[in-house]
Design a protein around this motif. Sequence first.
Motif, PDB file in Angstrom:
ATOM      1  N   PHE A 148      66.348  18.382  -3.719  1.00  0.00           N
ATOM      2  CA  PHE A 148      65.341  18.216  -3.785  1.00  0.00           C
ATOM      3  C   PHE A 148      64.436  17.554  -3.213  1.00  0.00           C
ATOM      4  O   PHE A 148      63.099  17.675  -2.455  1.00  0.00           O
ATOM      5  CB  PHE A 148      65.321  17.584  -5.250  1.00  0.00           C
ATOM      6  N   ALA A 149      65.284  16.566  -2.782  1.00  0.00           N
ATOM      7  CA  ALA A 149      64.625  15.435  -1.851  1.00  0.00           C
ATOM      8  C   ALA A 149      64.133  16.252  -0.244  1.00  0.00           C
ATOM      9  O   ALA A 149      63.470  16.361   0.292  1.00  0.00           O
ATOM     10  CB  ALA A 149      65.646  14.401  -1.695  1.00  0.00           C
ATOM     11  N   ARG A 150      65.116  17.196   0.325  1.00  0.00           N
ATOM     12  CA  ARG A 150      64.791  18.461   1.645  1.00  0.00           C
ATOM     13  C   ARG A 150      63.599  18.380   1.271  1.00  0.00           C
ATOM     14  O   ARG A 150      62.367  18.608   2.269  1.00  0.00           O
ATOM     15  CB  ARG A 150      66.043  19.195   1.553  1.00  0.00           C
ATOM     16  N   GLU A 151      63.308  19.932   0.204  1.00  0.00           N
ATOM     17  CA  GLU A 151      62.715  20.171  -0.511  1.00  0.00           C
ATOM     18  C   GLU A 151      61.049  19.739  -0.222  1.00  0.00           C
ATOM     19  O   GLU A 151      59.733  19.565   0.266  1.00  0.00           O
ATOM     20  CB  GLU A 151      62.922  20.769  -1.300  1.00  0.00           C
ATOM     21  N   ALA A 152      60.639  18.153  -0.709  1.00  0.00           N
ATOM     22  CA  ALA A 152      59.887  17.351  -0.919  1.00  0.00           C
ATOM     23  C   ALA A 152      59.278  16.668   0.464  1.00  0.00           C
ATOM     24  O   ALA A 152      58.138  16.758   0.623  1.00  0.00           O
ATOM     25  CB  ALA A 152      60.531  15.677  -2.180  1.00  0.00           C
ATOM     26  N   ALA A 153      60.152  16.804   0.619  1.00  0.00           N
ATOM     27  CA  ALA A 153      60.191  16.444   2.413  1.00  0.00           C
ATOM     28  C   ALA A 153      59.260  17.299   3.070  1.00  0.00           C
ATOM     29  O   ALA A 153      58.127  16.775   3.356  1.00  0.00           O
ATOM     30  CB  ALA A 153      60.600  15.933   3.273  1.00  0.00           C
ATOM     31  N   GLU A 154      58.789  18.032   2.832  1.00  0.00           N
ATOM     32  CA  GLU A 154      58.678  19.688   3.895  1.00  0.00           C
ATOM     33  C   GLU A 154      56.581  19.773   2.433  1.00  0.00           C
ATOM     34  O   GLU A 154      56.151  20.266   3.448  1.00  0.00           O
ATOM     35  CB  GLU A 154      58.584  20.448   3.774  1.00  0.00           C
ATOM     36  N   ARG A 155      57.333  18.946   1.264  1.00  0.00           N
ATOM     37  CA  ARG A 155      55.529  19.713   1.208  1.00  0.00           C
ATOM     38  C   ARG A 155      54.661  18.406   0.135  1.00  0.00           C
ATOM     39  O   ARG A 155      55.054  17.232   0.332  1.00  0.00           O
ATOM     40  CB  ARG A 155      55.515  20.400  -0.555  1.00  0.00           C
ATOM     41  N   GLU A 156      53.134  18.262   0.872  1.00  0.00           N
ATOM     42  CA  GLU A 156      52.948  17.357   0.339  1.00  0.00           C
ATOM     43  C   GLU A 156      51.888  17.346  -1.065  1.00  0.00           C
ATOM     44  O   GLU A 156      51.778  18.188  -1.983  1.00  0.00           O
ATOM     45  CB  GLU A 156      51.093  17.260   1.390  1.00  0.00           C
ATOM     46  N   LEU A 157      51.663  16.492  -1.333  1.00  0.00           N
ATOM     47  CA  LEU A 157      50.915  15.978  -3.198  1.00  0.00           C
ATOM     48  C   LEU A 157      49.956  17.078  -2.842  1.00  0.00           C
ATOM     49  O   LEU A 157      49.195  16.351  -2.098  1.00  0.00           O
ATOM     50  CB  LEU A 157      50.699  14.828  -4.032  1.00  0.00           C
ATOM     51  N   LEU A 158      49.281  17.779  -4.103  1.00  0.00           N
ATOM     52  CA  LEU A 158      47.475  18.317  -3.864  1.00  0.00           C
ATOM     53  C   LEU A 158      47.356  17.232  -3.644  1.00  0.00           C
ATOM     54  O   LEU A 158      46.047  17.406  -3.215  1.00  0.00           O
ATOM     55  CB  LEU A 158      47.139  19.334  -5.216  1.00  0.00           C
ATOM     56  N   GLY A 159      47.365  16.134  -4.527  1.00  0.00           N
ATOM     57  CA  GLY A 159      46.164  14.788  -4.281  1.00  0.00           C
ATOM     58  C   GLY A 159      46.350  14.322  -3.430  1.00  0.00           C
ATOM     59  O   GLY A 159      45.366  13.586  -2.804  1.00  0.00           O
ATOM     60  N   GLU A 160      46.993  14.797  -2.675  1.00  0.00           N
ATOM     61  CA  GLU A 160      46.581  13.489  -1.347  1.00  0.00           C
ATOM     62  C   GLU A 160      46.393  14.686   0.058  1.00  0.00           C
ATOM     63  O   GLU A 160      45.605  14.369   0.738  1.00  0.00           O
ATOM     64  CB  GLU A 160      48.374  13.516  -0.719  1.00  0.00           C
ATOM     65  N   GLY A 161      46.837  16.282  -0.475  1.00  0.00           N
ATOM     66  CA  GLY A 161      46.005  17.252   1.142  1.00  0.00           C
ATOM     67  C   GLY A 161      44.493  17.626   0.067  1.00  0.00           C
ATOM     68  O   GLY A 161      43.372  17.397   1.249  1.00  0.00           O
ATOM     69  N   ARG A 162      44.152  16.912  -0.945  1.00  0.00           N
ATOM     70  CA  ARG A 162      42.706  17.883  -0.983  1.00  0.00           C
ATOM     71  C   ARG A 162      41.782  17.016  -0.604  1.00  0.00           C
ATOM     72  O   ARG A 162      41.114  17.391  -0.222  1.00  0.00           O
ATOM     73  CB  ARG A 162      43.001  17.767  -3.350  1.00  0.00           C
ATOM     74  N   PRO A 163      41.592  15.497  -1.169  1.00  0.00           N
ATOM     75  CA  PRO A 163      40.397  14.688  -0.463  1.00  0.00           C
ATOM     76  C   PRO A 163      40.680  15.346   1.149  1.00  0.00           C
ATOM     77  O   PRO A 163      39.172  15.492   1.653  1.00  0.00           O
ATOM     78  CB  PRO A 163      41.186  13.503   0.077  1.00  0.00           C
ATOM     79  N   HIS A 164      41.429  15.531   2.288  1.00  0.00           N
ATOM     80  CA  HIS A 164      41.332  15.852   3.792  1.00  0.00           C
ATOM     81  C   HIS A 164      40.663  17.250   3.606  1.00  0.00           C
ATOM     82  O   HIS A 164      39.686  17.297   4.139  1.00  0.00           O
ATOM     83  CB  HIS A 164      42.945  16.419   3.922  1.00  0.00           C
ATOM     84  N   GLY A 165      41.420  18.486   2.737  1.00  0.00           N
ATOM     85  CA  GLY A 165      40.543  19.917   3.255  1.00  0.00           C
ATOM     86  C   GLY A 165      38.842  19.694   2.079  1.00  0.00           C
ATOM     87  O   GLY A 165      38.551  20.708   3.505  1.00  0.00           O
ATOM     88  N   GLU A 166      39.038  18.741   1.681  1.00  0.00           N
ATOM     89  CA  GLU A 166      37.474  18.564   1.162  1.00  0.00           C
ATOM     90  C   GLU A 166      36.873  17.582   2.470  1.00  0.00           C
ATOM     91  O   GLU A 166      35.750  17.961   2.210  1.00  0.00           O
ATOM     92  CB  GLU A 166      37.334  17.893  -0.184  1.00  0.00           C
ATOM     93  N   ARG A 167      37.279  17.007   3.476  1.00  0.00           N
ATOM     94  CA  ARG A 167      36.358  15.951   4.145  1.00  0.00           C
ATOM     95  C   ARG A 167      36.243  17.181   5.276  1.00  0.00           C
ATOM     96  O   ARG A 167      35.468  17.443   6.081  1.00  0.00           O
ATOM     97  CB  ARG A 167      37.596  15.225   4.985  1.00  0.00           C
ATOM     98  N   VAL A 168      37.361  17.782   5.550  1.00  0.00           N
ATOM     99  CA  VAL A 168      37.330  18.790   6.803  1.00  0.00           C
ATOM    100  C   VAL A 168      35.824  19.560   6.677  1.00  0.00           C
ATOM    101  O   VAL A 168      35.615  20.088   7.269  1.00  0.00           O
ATOM    102  CB  VAL A 168      38.993  19.377   7.522  1.00  0.00           C
TER     103      VAL A 168
END
Length: 579
Positions: A150-170
């Motif tokens: 579970f931890a390995r998988e998690a390491a590869e994925r970002e929370l939507l809540g973290e990615g979304r603000p970057h996405g909206e800014r770009v």
Amino acid sequence: MSRNAEVADRLEEFADLLEARDVAYKPRAYRRAAENVLDYPGAIEELAADGPEAVKRIEGVGDAIAAKVVEYVETGSIEELAELREELPVEMEALTRVEGVGPKTVGTLYEALGIRTLDDLAAAAEAGEIREVSGFGEKTEQNILANIAFAREAAERELLGEGRPHGERVRSYLADHPAVEAVDLAGSIRRWKPTIGDVDVLVGSTDGAAVVEAFTDWPAADSVIEAGEQKASVRAAGVRVDLRVVVPDEFGAALQYFTGSKDHNVTLRNRAIERDLKMNEYGVFDVSGVEDPDADQRAGEWVAGETEAGMYGALDLPSIPPELREDWGEVEAAAAGDLPDPVAADAVRGDLHVHTDWSDGRTTLEEMVAGAAAFGHDYVAVTDHATGPGMVGGVGLDDDRLREQLPEVRAADDDADIRVFAGVEANIGADGSVSVADDLLADLDLVVASPHAALDGDGTDRLVTAAEHPEVDILGHPTGRYLNQRAGLDVDVERLARAAADHGTALEVNANPARLDLDGRAVKTAVEAGATVAVNTDAHSPGRYDLVRYGVHTARRGWAEQSDVLNTRDADGVERFVS
Ligand code: DGT
Ligand code: CA
Ligand code: CA
Ligand code: ZN
């Protein structure tokens, strides 16, 4: 990432490294400071420019931390932090994602066995070395083995809540560029999936080179992973951002294709084939009578591609909202005219689960109420934690304290322009019991009951029991999952939803981006079984009311319509439901 978030990250890292070395008190101070910096509404770099005294205006920031914040903003690093990292060269973030492994454990395992990475940890556990370390046992070792995947998988994925603000800014950064004719987010971030592999951005332009150049010059980009003529990838605050540029005439086709999901697109392509059409990232083409439709991507007669709606229209379908594109039956529903009208982003009228500093909230009752009003809500329910299973460190209020709080909530209601419901967040015990006396529950307007402990195994019986409790109005974050950290309870959602519907209990869609619980799939099952959901932020400060959008989009992923969502009703409507 804003500078505030960056500074908060560094302070958290400090806390982890100090905790790993078993330093007393300090880690807590750093974590508190990190949270306050994150919540600080202004720009931290402006405070830092005025020196440490100005930074100390942030609550919980004393001389030592203020000096480090200034050092970081001025130089981009903190000497003492660099030293701590050198002494403990471990992948802290990855390792602490393993349930049951905290910074302290990481420190001990590094000292004893030299464990630095998840691979090291797995190898040591498999070799039976961990049980030999003092303070650890066979059970801990087995626990680590069970949770490492579970931890390995998690390491590869970002929370939507973290990615979304970057996405909206770009997206807004690119929208300002003269060569950009159209821009939108695509991929899982556009579908509001709870975790994302990367941020996908699509641009329509005839000048790919100029767009790629602007993109790689994006100030928030820390490094460029690759850059070509029509596509590029950068890393921004640890998140990979992928850009593709297409000609404006094919923007709709590309947007449809790159939004996915893959399974949704496969179902659509099969529908196209049945109609002698070909559908791909360049458009929809009529290939009837074309000898080899695969000879050329654009073979056949062009039918659609400029707009996304045109792509769906070419297949005799209405547009399908991005949140629904998971191949959960949406194409069939669209074809039959049975698509839901998903709850609108601005339809929520109040928050039914928030905390104040009576429990672990960060501001006063009055400030939380004022914050709800300022956000535009018509009502708010004050639901501080009750004592009970899972509430450690005196966070929860006992019945006497809840009785003391009640008149204060009533007074806040009298003073405010919005309705203030008096509530509580009670804990659901392993047997489904609720941690507050029934007569007190009856005196409150609204009762949220949530699981906070014993969060593994099947939770259906336990949750059904709580849902059947006559005083319980909402089941908070029903599975108790924490994204990338803990999977939460297994739940037979259909059974739970039927019990909830029968007893007039709503199921929460907790909008905290670390939870999103229930998730979209469960919401779909729940509303189909007739349950009502409530989209709540679980805010611990007024700055978090705006997280509600993550909850609403999650409800949309579950095909919830406005009538399925309790807190799209007015205050009287909510009152009727909970009484
Ligand atoms: P993620 O990034 O793992 O959270 O998930 P997505 O859905 O954003 O996937 P990603 O970034 O690999 O690709 C974006 C979209 O592009 C995806 O949703 C569908 C489309 N796509 C990418 N590769 C393929 C492919 O090999 N076949 C098909 N049919 N579609 C693809
Ligand atoms: Ca993606
Ligand atoms: Ca991608
Ligand atoms: Zn809560």
